[in-house]
Design an enzyme around this catalytic site. Structure first.
Site, mmCIF file in Angstrom:
data_model
loop_
_atom_site.group_PDB
_atom_site.id
_atom_site.type_symbol
_atom_site.label_atom_id
_atom_site.label_comp_id
_atom_site.label_asym_id
_atom_site.label_seq_id
_atom_site.Cartn_x
_atom_site.Cartn_y
_atom_site.Cartn_z
ATOM 1 C CD GLU A 1 93.534 -4.127 80.691
ATOM 2 O OE1 GLU A 1 92.915 -4.485 79.675
ATOM 3 O OE2 GLU A 1 94.418 -4.822 81.228
ATOM 4 C CG ASP B 1 97.090 -7.296 79.666
ATOM 5 O OD1 ASP B 1 96.956 -6.334 80.437
ATOM 6 O OD2 ASP B 1 98.184 -7.662 79.206
ATOM 7 C CB SER C 1 97.140 -3.427 102.722
ATOM 8 O OG SER C 1 95.974 -4.177 102.489
ATOM 9 C CG ASP D 1 98.615 -4.989 84.036
ATOM 10 O OD1 ASP D 1 97.724 -5.851 84.188
ATOM 11 O OD2 ASP D 1 98.625 -4.185 83.093
#
Length: 821
Positions: free
Chosen positions: A173, A318, A243, A315
């Site tokens: 972001e 924010d 990973s 996600d």
């Protein structure tokens, strides 16, 4: 022994842990036995859950006192109190984020069992570092001070710090915002492989809310300061990220029982972020790897089932663009009014200097992370699931699981780092569950910081656990993840079901939210509400193609060999375009000749691999610069987050580049073939400059090496050589199964991301499961276990942990009894 470590021993002594005899101390309820094997791995016998968690914490405190102290001080924002003003910026960032504040609030919502686990582990860490060593660890002997006294909130704080350092997309972001502010939305849309114009509507630099050019400049200034602050915080605990894990059903194995492999990829640190242990109580038993500073075993087995993890990258956080009120401590709401912020006064102690006062503003969405800058009315606040006070269960209960449903349901309460958890059990079940709570948004896609004062800003709740993707016993007979988007697995599962309708397969599809779109090339993935910032699919594709190529007879050694695979799918996809060139530049001709004869293996000894890696890096830089001439480093994953830090943009540049090379669209370069030829020539000239005059000097793994760095002294001129390990040759790249990331802006620098741990679990006999860490159990550079596993790791070898009690006793090198005092 190196000269630096020899001098350290002469000056400060070995400072080894107390490993045998008896210790009477406060904390245990009943006697605890700790047997250590030849690798220094503790095998713990405890009479209760609380004593088991205490003992794990105690052993970590003994072996990792310096590493744990850094974690404790980073989560509390008290590193400058120990090491001086050099850490003040990191402390400020920690206090603004509020790891400790959030952990204290979370304590109030924990179940009694969870609180007992965190409290017991904390007491164990404190006791291990204070009385479990013959002398204070070397870090305290050098810096001064005494080990911190941990409490349950400190352990929760470390879990929050880990969630922050393994981000889903907050760092991306910020990178997108930097590109938008510096080069415009069109540049960001051109360079972002997951975005679209609609996804970035409402960009704070475009319009609305009185935000003009001046506001954009002010926000850019605040962003510059924020990224510098976060870089300081991450300098002491670099992130890495990645990973692999995969499970193979018994129908495909030689034994008829499942196999499971898991190799987590994090930054190359010394000691590793992982800690091996084996714990037995009257109710449960587990052996595997936990993260230093936290209870539980994210990778391990309980005698019936085994599990492993990769970063899920959903996600869960924010940023929001806040408009500050005239008073400087209120923020504008969607209705136009200004809501007062909570003002938290933080007093930061600095060694050798006066205290520093930091006022933190907490908005209705979360803390403001940017500093208040005069004449700048915009700031950035952070909302994060892991900052919210939510219950935690997850890995605290997995050792008791006796079915996949029981296992996965423990993660209905897991507000921490998102993970792909793979499972296999002796009954023949293999399963996958995406875990980690995810917010539901009023509007937007979570790809850019959203203005907080627009009507559809903010969160409305979380995605129900029942709606999180999972799969059980797929028809193909295997499961694999490697930080890829979860909808890719759903698509593959549906294809398998169509091809094998008689095979029992179960997948979670409430309302069918992640079935493939009929226009998937132009539509967002159906799981976009879970996130879009996933890593290129090359590693998971390679794992799946290897698993699909062989129907049966898989053995543990085969899975271990696949963990070392360095075949490059990106080269396969761009090979025809590159070899179609007819270079006139002699250096470019040399590069093409080497690549034409290359087998596509990014092997440590490969010269052509070095040409390929430097060529790809050069092309990625050129692509970024042509569209974002100012903020191009952010588009390459740099983002201003420190010298060695990268964001997830770096892990998506190669697929973006390959798409461009195939299309060769206008609007980028005057001539794609000429640009590629120039980049090939630059690759050869770069290798001559940094490595030697000819290909004999250009072996990839010797050019781009691996160095394991200490979190406190890693960059120190004199102490670094004593506490670090390496450098050692290292093959692979960011897109090979054996991952070793290279930064596009400096591809020959030390790798920043690699497999710290490799494990293979054999469900036919879990006692034969294998482990190896890149380094060793101990953070003490004079311990025999500081890096005794490193040679095995380099050679692709491993060892077993004794499981049966008789084998544990036979394997014990030292035995320590912890007695209630």
């Amino acid at each position: 022994m190196s000269l630096s470590r020899l001098l350290l021993r002469l000056v400060l002594g070995r400072r080894l842990p107390v490993a045998s005899g008896e210790l009477r101390l406060r904390g245990p309820v009943a006697p605890i036995t700790v047997r250590r094997d030849k690798w220094g791995v503790p095998h713990i016998d405890a009479g209760s859950d609380a004593d088991a968690h205490f003992a794990v914490g105690f052993c970590q405190g003994q072996d990792r006192a310096g590493q744990l102290e850094v974690l404790w001080r980073l989560t509390r924002g008290r590193l400058a109190e120990w090491v001086g003003p050099v850490a003040l910026v990191a402390d400020r960032a920690s206090r603004r984020i509020g790891f400790r504040r959030a952990a204290e609030a979370q304590l109030e919502v924990l179940s009694p069992d969870a609180r007992v686990a965190f409290e017991a582990f904390a007491r164990g860490v404190t006791a291990g570092a204070a009385v479990g060593l013959t002398q204070k660890s070397h870090e305290f002997a050098i810096v001064g001070g005494t080990p911190a006294a941990w409490d349950a909130a400190d352990v929760l704080g470390v879990l929050k710090l880990q969630s922050f350092l393994l981000p889903s997309n907050w760092d991306v972001e910020l990178a997108r915002l930097r590109i938008v502010l510096a080069d415009g939305a069109d540049a960001m849309i051109a360079l972002d492989p997951v975005g679209s114009e609609g996804a970035f509507a409402g960009s704070p630099s475009l319009s609305g809310g009185g935000r003009g050019e001046g506001s954009s400049v002010g926000l850019a200034t605040a962003l510059d300061q924020l990224t510098a602050d976060l870089a300081a915080l991450q300098a002491h605990l670099p992130r890495g990220g990645g990973s692999n894990n995969w499970a193979v059903a018994g129908t495909r194995t030689a034994s008829g029982k499942p196999l499971l492999a898991s190799d987590p990829h994090l930054a190359p640190t010394c000691p590793p972020p992982w800690y091996l242990a084996h714990v037995r109580t009257p109710q449960w038993e587990v052996a595997g790897a936990g993260l230093a500073g936290a209870p539980g075993f994210p990778i391990g087995h309980n005698g019936f089932a085994a599990w492993g993890v990769t970063a899920g990258l959903t996600d869960n956080s924010d940023f929001f663009v806040e408009t500050l009120g005239p008073d400087g401590h209120s923020v504008r709401q969607p209705d136009g009014t200004f809501a007062p912020c909570q003002v938290v006064r933080e007093v930061i102690s600095v060694k050798g200097q006066p205290d520093v006062i930091e006022d933190v503003l907490v908005t209705p969405r979360g803390p403001i992370l940017t500093p208040v800058i005069p004449d700048v009315s915009l700031a950035l606040s952070l909302s994060a699931i892991w900052l919210d006070p939510r219950p935690v269960i997850g890995f605290l209960k997995t050792p008791t699981a006796r079915s996949f449903d029981e296992f996965r349901n423990h993660f209905a309460a897991w507000p921490a780092l998102p993970l792909n958890v793979l499972y296999a059990d002796a009954g023949g079940t293999i399963g996958w569950q995406l875990v980690g709570e995810v917010p539901t948004r009023r509007g937007g896609h979570g790809l850019l910081p959203r203005p907080a004062d627009i009507p559809d800003s903010g969160w409305t709740g979380t995605v129900p656990f029942e709606a999180m993707p999972f799969a059980v016993n797929p028809a193909c007979g295997y499961l694999a993840t490697a930080n890829n988007a979860p909808y890719q697995w759903a698509v593959d599962s549906e294809q398998w079901a169509e091809n094998n309708p008689s095979t029992a397969t179960r997948e979670r599809r409430p309302g069918d939210p992640f079935s493939p779109s009929s226009d998937s090339a132009h539509s967002p993935p159906p799981t976009a509400h879970l996130g879009r910032d996933f890593i290129d699919e090359y590693r998971v594709r390679r794992i799946r193609e290897c698993l699909a190529a062989r129907d049966a007879d898989w053995a543990p050694a085969d899975l271990a060999a696949l963990q070392l695979d360095v075949q490059s799918i990106p080269w396969r996809e761009m090979r025809d375009r590159v070899l179609a060139l007819a270079p006139t530049d002699p250096d470019a001709r040399d590069a093409r000749a080497l690549l034409a004869a290359w087998d596509g293996r990014v092997d440590s000894e490969s010269t052509a691999a070095a040409v390929f890696e430097v060529f790809v890096a050069e092309m990625c830089v050129r692509v970024a610069r042509v569209k974002a001439p100012t903020a191009w480093p952010a588009a390459l994953g740099e983002g201003g987050l420190g010298v060695a830090a990268t964001n997830l943009f770096a892990d998506r540049r190669v697929s973006h580049l390959i798409g461009l090379l195939r299309a060769q669209s206008s609007g980028w370069f005057a001539s794609w073939p000429r640009e590629m030829e120039s980049a090939l020539a630059v690759a050869v000239r770069t290798l001559r400059k940094v490595a030697g005059p000819g290909p004999a000097y250009w072996a990839w793994g010797h050019l781009r090496q691996l160095r394991l760095e200490h979190p406190l002294f890693g960059k120190h001129r004199w102490l670094g050589p004593a506490f670090n390990r390496g450098p050692v040759p290292c093959g692979g790249d960011a897109n090979t199964v054996s991952q070793a990331g290279a930064r596009p802006t400096n591809p020959t620098d030390f790798t920043h991301n690699m497999a710290n741990l490799r494990t293979v679990f054999d469900l036919a006999d879990l006692a034969r499961s294998t482990f190896v860490m890149c380094g060793g159990q101990s953070g003490n550079p004079l311990s025999p276990h500081h890096a005794d596993q490193l040679p095995l790791w380099q050679q692709g070898e491993s060892f077993t942990l004794p499981w049966d009690q008789a084998d544990v006793i036979r394997a014990a090198v030292d035995t320590l009894r912890l007695l209630p005092g």
